[in-house]
Design a protein around this motif. Structure first.
Motif, mmCIF file in Angstrom:
data_model
loop_
_atom_site.group_PDB
_atom_site.id
_atom_site.type_symbol
_atom_site.label_atom_id
_atom_site.label_comp_id
_atom_site.label_asym_id
_atom_site.label_seq_id
_atom_site.Cartn_x
_atom_site.Cartn_y
_atom_site.Cartn_z
ATOM 1 N N GLU A 85 -20.572 1.893 12.098
ATOM 2 C CA GLU A 85 -21.623 2.559 12.855
ATOM 3 C C GLU A 85 -21.030 3.740 13.339
ATOM 4 O O GLU A 85 -19.611 3.561 13.625
ATOM 5 C CB GLU A 85 -21.658 1.383 13.936
ATOM 6 C CG GLU A 85 -22.886 1.831 15.001
ATOM 7 C CD GLU A 85 -23.038 0.856 16.128
ATOM 8 O OE1 GLU A 85 -23.239 1.385 17.396
ATOM 9 O OE2 GLU A 85 -22.960 -0.335 15.766
ATOM 10 N N GLU A 162 -25.898 0.668 10.689
ATOM 11 C CA GLU A 162 -26.790 1.159 11.632
ATOM 12 C C GLU A 162 -26.860 2.836 11.148
ATOM 13 O O GLU A 162 -26.715 3.808 11.964
ATOM 14 C CB GLU A 162 -26.359 1.278 12.913
ATOM 15 C CG GLU A 162 -26.232 -0.287 13.371
ATOM 16 C CD GLU A 162 -27.483 -0.804 13.827
ATOM 17 O OE1 GLU A 162 -28.610 -0.183 13.502
ATOM 18 O OE2 GLU A 162 -27.685 -1.873 14.377
ATOM 19 N N MET A 165 -29.155 5.167 13.313
ATOM 20 C CA MET A 165 -28.935 5.254 14.824
ATOM 21 C C MET A 165 -28.667 6.678 15.259
ATOM 22 O O MET A 165 -27.974 7.417 14.739
ATOM 23 C CB MET A 165 -27.405 4.587 15.128
ATOM 24 C CG MET A 165 -27.290 4.523 16.556
ATOM 25 S SD MET A 165 -25.778 3.864 17.085
ATOM 26 C CE MET A 165 -26.462 1.944 17.013
ATOM 27 N N GLU A 193 -29.341 -3.093 10.259
ATOM 28 C CA GLU A 193 -29.882 -1.938 10.961
ATOM 29 C C GLU A 193 -31.084 -2.542 12.182
ATOM 30 O O GLU A 193 -31.803 -3.499 11.820
ATOM 31 C CB GLU A 193 -31.036 -1.565 9.708
ATOM 32 C CG GLU A 193 -31.894 -0.119 9.994
ATOM 33 C CD GLU A 193 -31.317 0.966 10.650
ATOM 34 O OE1 GLU A 193 -31.481 1.175 11.819
ATOM 35 O OE2 GLU A 193 -30.811 1.827 9.874
ATOM 36 N N GLN A 194 -31.149 -1.810 13.103
ATOM 37 C CA GLN A 194 -31.949 -2.220 14.339
ATOM 38 C C GLN A 194 -33.367 -1.571 14.087
ATOM 39 O O GLN A 194 -34.284 -2.133 14.706
ATOM 40 C CB GLN A 194 -31.336 -1.420 15.702
ATOM 41 C CG GLN A 194 -30.320 -2.359 16.287
ATOM 42 C CD GLN A 194 -29.972 -2.324 17.619
ATOM 43 O OE1 GLN A 194 -30.749 -1.373 18.238
ATOM 44 N NE2 GLN A 194 -29.318 -3.194 18.322
#
Length: 236
Positions: A85, A162, A165, A193-194
């Motif tokens: 990230e 992510e 992001m 992954e969000q």
């Protein structure tokens, strides 16, 4: 066939129980996504696979090889490459220098050059910025650079944390298209992954983590249609 298997993994940070009886599988050639809110254990799972943290118990194997006994650099040498990230590019080095550093374990200079050239083909924006310092790139360009640098290492399994992001929706689509293209060329992908909508769109299968546990698992298309996933992660 090389597959990644985590079985009954327990991970603690001091007294914090980060992963609880975690079992996941990533088969060769797949894109598998890990979904979940902040603190669910997604990044911890990637750190565990990469050897950055160690499990209290359970097994982690890649193609039958016990990753728990390897140092992080040996795990990279085994073909598992982690893009953390935040991208972690070298901001004062040029785009091209960043790419070449991805091949620090590759002894064949010709192969490094070929892989860098392929990264430029996949991501023409990087070719346009070849001599530009990494720190001057946009967020999307830095994510592409992190992907390109990983590709120069010749990953068999790409661990992505992510990648969307902070990126605008159009750039997210471009990054996801690149991930799908990399996968189509034979690289297995484990994607944290969000942005569940984007992740499920490109994944073959997915796991949902909550408080360090797998609470749901299955084909990505089925999870994308599950009312619980829609309510928690996708919106109406």
């Amino acid at each position: 066939m090389s597959s990644l298997n985590l079985e009954n993994v327990e991970l603690y940070y001091n007294r914090v129980h980060a992963l609880r009886d975690l079992s996941i599988e990533v088969r060769e050639g797949e894109i598998v996504s890990l979904l979940g809110n902040n603190g669910a254990g997604k990044t911890s799972t990637l750190s565990l696979i990469s050897g950055l943290v160690r499990a209290k118990s359970g097994t982690i194997t890649w193609g039958g090889k016990n990753l728990a006994k390897l140092q992080p650099w040996d795990i990279v040498g085994a073909g598992l490459i982690h893009i953390p990230e935040g991208r972690r590019i070298f901001s004062t080095l040029s785009v091209h220098e960043n790419l070449l550093l991805g091949g620090y374990l590759v002894r064949d200079q010709k192969l490094i050059a070929e892989r860098a050239a392929h990264a430029y083909e996949l991501m023409p924006r990087l070719a346009e910025r070849r001599e530009q310092q990494g720190g001057t790139l946009s967020g999307g360009e830095q994510q592409m650079l992190a992907l390109g640098r990983a590709l120069v290492g010749g990953p068999q399994l790409l661990l992505l944390d992510e990648p969307s992001m902070g990126l605008a929706p159009l750039i997210v689509k471009q990054v996801m298209d690149i991930i799908r293209a990399v996968n189509s060329e034979g690289t297995t992908v484990l994607l944290v992954e969000q942005n569940a909508r984007a992740a499920l769109k490109i994944a073959d299968r997915a796991y949902v983590l909550e408080s360090g546990r797998v609470t749901m698992a299955g084909p990505a298309a089925e999870l994308a249609a599950d009312p619980r996933v829609i309510e928690a992660y996708l919106g109406a």
